[in-house]
Design a protein around this motif. Structure first.
Motif, PDB file in Angstrom:
ATOM      1  N   GLU A  80       0.979  -1.189   0.051  1.00  0.00           N
ATOM      2  CA  GLU A  80      -0.130  -0.032  -0.131  1.00  0.00           C
ATOM      3  C   GLU A  80       0.879   1.479   0.255  1.00  0.00           C
ATOM      4  N   PHE A  81       2.015   1.234   0.701  1.00  0.00           N
ATOM      5  CA  PHE A  81       2.720   2.661   0.725  1.00  0.00           C
ATOM      6  C   PHE A  81       4.322   2.105   0.875  1.00  0.00           C
ATOM      7  N   SER A 130       7.976   4.071   2.536  1.00  0.00           N
ATOM      8  CA  SER A 130       8.525   5.359   3.062  1.00  0.00           C
ATOM      9  C   SER A 130       9.549   5.982   2.192  1.00  0.00           C
ATOM     10  N   VAL A 185      -3.448  11.755   4.535  1.00  0.00           N
ATOM     11  CA  VAL A 185      -3.514  10.323   4.700  1.00  0.00           C
ATOM     12  C   VAL A 185      -2.367  10.061   5.787  1.00  0.00           C
ATOM     13  N   THR A 186      -2.513   9.053   6.601  1.00  0.00           N
ATOM     14  CA  THR A 186      -1.397   8.591   7.395  1.00  0.00           C
ATOM     15  C   THR A 186      -1.430   7.096   7.355  1.00  0.00           C
ATOM     16  N   HIS A 187      -0.318   6.491   6.973  1.00  0.00           N
ATOM     17  CA  HIS A 187      -0.121   5.061   6.817  1.00  0.00           C
ATOM     18  C   HIS A 187       0.378   4.672   8.142  1.00  0.00           C
ATOM     19  N   SER A 223      -1.011  -3.625   8.001  1.00  0.00           N
ATOM     20  CA  SER A 223      -0.625  -2.117   8.031  1.00  0.00           C
ATOM     21  C   SER A 223      -2.381  -1.632   7.659  1.00  0.00           C
ATOM     22  N   SER A 256      -4.390   2.532   6.546  1.00  0.00           N
ATOM     23  CA  SER A 256      -4.246   3.963   6.024  1.00  0.00           C
ATOM     24  C   SER A 256      -5.441   4.608   6.433  1.00  0.00           C
ATOM     25  N   ASN A 300      -7.402   8.167   6.515  1.00  0.00           N
ATOM     26  CA  ASN A 300      -7.629   9.546   6.023  1.00  0.00           C
ATOM     27  C   ASN A 300      -7.732  10.565   7.062  1.00  0.00           C
ATOM     28  N   SER A 350     -12.729   8.993   9.632  1.00  0.00           N
ATOM     29  CA  SER A 350     -11.889   8.159   9.752  1.00  0.00           C
ATOM     30  C   SER A 350     -11.071   7.868  11.049  1.00  0.00           C
TER      31      SER A 350
END
Length: 247
Positions: free
Chosen positions: A171-172, A174, A207-209, A225, A227, A229, A234
Motif C-alpha cells: 500500500e505504501f 516510506s 492520509v497517514t499510513h 498495515s 491507512s 484518512n 476516519s
C-alpha cells in the motif's frame, strides 16, 4: 595577515545563529525564521548558507547497533556573499518539514528520538561554522488518536527510536531513508497473547499510513498495515479498526 590566518582556521571567524519563530512543530508543517550571520575579525567570503533537517538513526551492524546522524532534507538558503568585520546580516527563510519527520514529544520511558536543524556557513578554507537547534515534533491527529487507542486497549508506550532504512508494503513506501518505531507493551500479559506491538507512522497528503508489527507468543512477528484518512469519521474509527488486529 595574522588575523586572516586565524580566521582561516576558525578563530575569530564568522558565526551563525538560526532564530526560529517556533520550535514546536508537526510533521509536514511550514515553519519560518531568520539566520543571523555575525562577521568575525576580518572580512570573509561565505561560499553559501545551508539548512538541514537532521535526526539520529539506529544502524544495525555485525558488531551490534550504533547511532549516527541522518539528514532528512536540506535547503539552500543563500549563495555566495561577503560578510564584513562585526557585520550582522539577517536572512529570513521559510521551509516545510518533511512529512516523515520523527516525533519527539512522546510519553514514553525510553525516548531515543531526536530532531534538530543544523545551519552551516561554507567559509572557504575554514572550519564549518554551524548552529544546531533542537525541534519539538508533535504527533498529528491520526497519530494522536492511534496512540490513544493503543492506551485504551491496554498497551503502554515503552520505547521510541528511529532506524535507518525504508518501510515497504503493497500500500505504501516510506521515502525519508529512516523510520520511527514506537514500541508498545501490554499492561497485562497472557501466555498466548501479544507480547509487543511496534507502530511506524508514514504521513502523506491527507492520509497517514501505519505499519503495525505484532509479536505474539509462540507465533513470532506478523505485520499489518492501515491507512487512515485525515477526516473526522476516519479518525473516530481508528479504535474499531485496530481492535481486531490486537485480538
Amino acid at each position: 595577515m595574522f588575523k586572516k590566518l586565524l580566521a582561516s582556521i576558525g578563530i575569530g571567524s564568522a558565526k551563525v545563529d538560526t532564530l526560529l519563530h517556533t520550535e514546536h512543530l508537526y510533521p509536514g508543517q511550514e515553519f519560518s525564521g531568520e539566520i543571523l550571520v555575525i562577521g568575525g575579525d576580518v572580512a570573509q567570503e561565505i561560499s553559501g548558507l545551508d539548512l538541514a533537517l537532521m535526526t539520529k538513526v539506529k544502524v544495525e551492524g555485525e558488531n551490534g547497533d550504533h547511532f549516527t546522524n541522518h539528514m532528512l532534507q536540506n535547503w539552500h538558503i543563500s549563495d555566495k556573499f561577503t560578510i564584513a568585520p562585526k557585520e550582522q546580516r539577517r536572512i529570513p527563510f521559510k521551509a516545510t518539514l518533511h512529512p516523515e519527520t520523527p516525533l519527539t514529544q512522546l510519553d514514553t520511558r525510553v525516548n531515543q528520538s531526536q530532531v534538530w536543524l543544523a545551519t552551516g556557513l561554507n567559509i572557504d578554507m575554514a572550519i564549518d561554522a554551524s548552529d544546531k537547534d533542537p525541534l519539538y515534533i508533535y504527533p498529528n491527529e491520526v497519530a494522536t488518536a492511534f496512540m490513544q487507542a493503543m492506551n485504551n486497549a491496554g498497551y503502554q508506550l515503552f520505547k521510541a527510536d528511529v532506524e535507518k532504512g525504508y518501510l515497504n508494503t503493497r500500500e505504501f513506501r516510506s521515502a525519508s531513508g529512516c523510520y520511527q518505531e514506537l514500541e508498545y507493551r501490554p499492561l497485562r500479559t497472557s501466555l498466548f497473547g501479544v507480547k509487543e506491538v511496534e507502530l511506524s507512522f508514514v504521513p502523506a497528503h491527507n492520509v497517514t499510513h501505519v505499519l503495525i508489527e505484532l509479536d505474539r507468543a509462540f507465533k513470532g512477528d506478523g505485520f499489518r498495515s492501515l491507512s487512515i484518512n485525515h477526516d473526522a469519521a476516519s479518525i473516530a474509527n481508528i479504535a474499531q479498526r485496530l481492535q481486531p488486529l490486537l485480538s
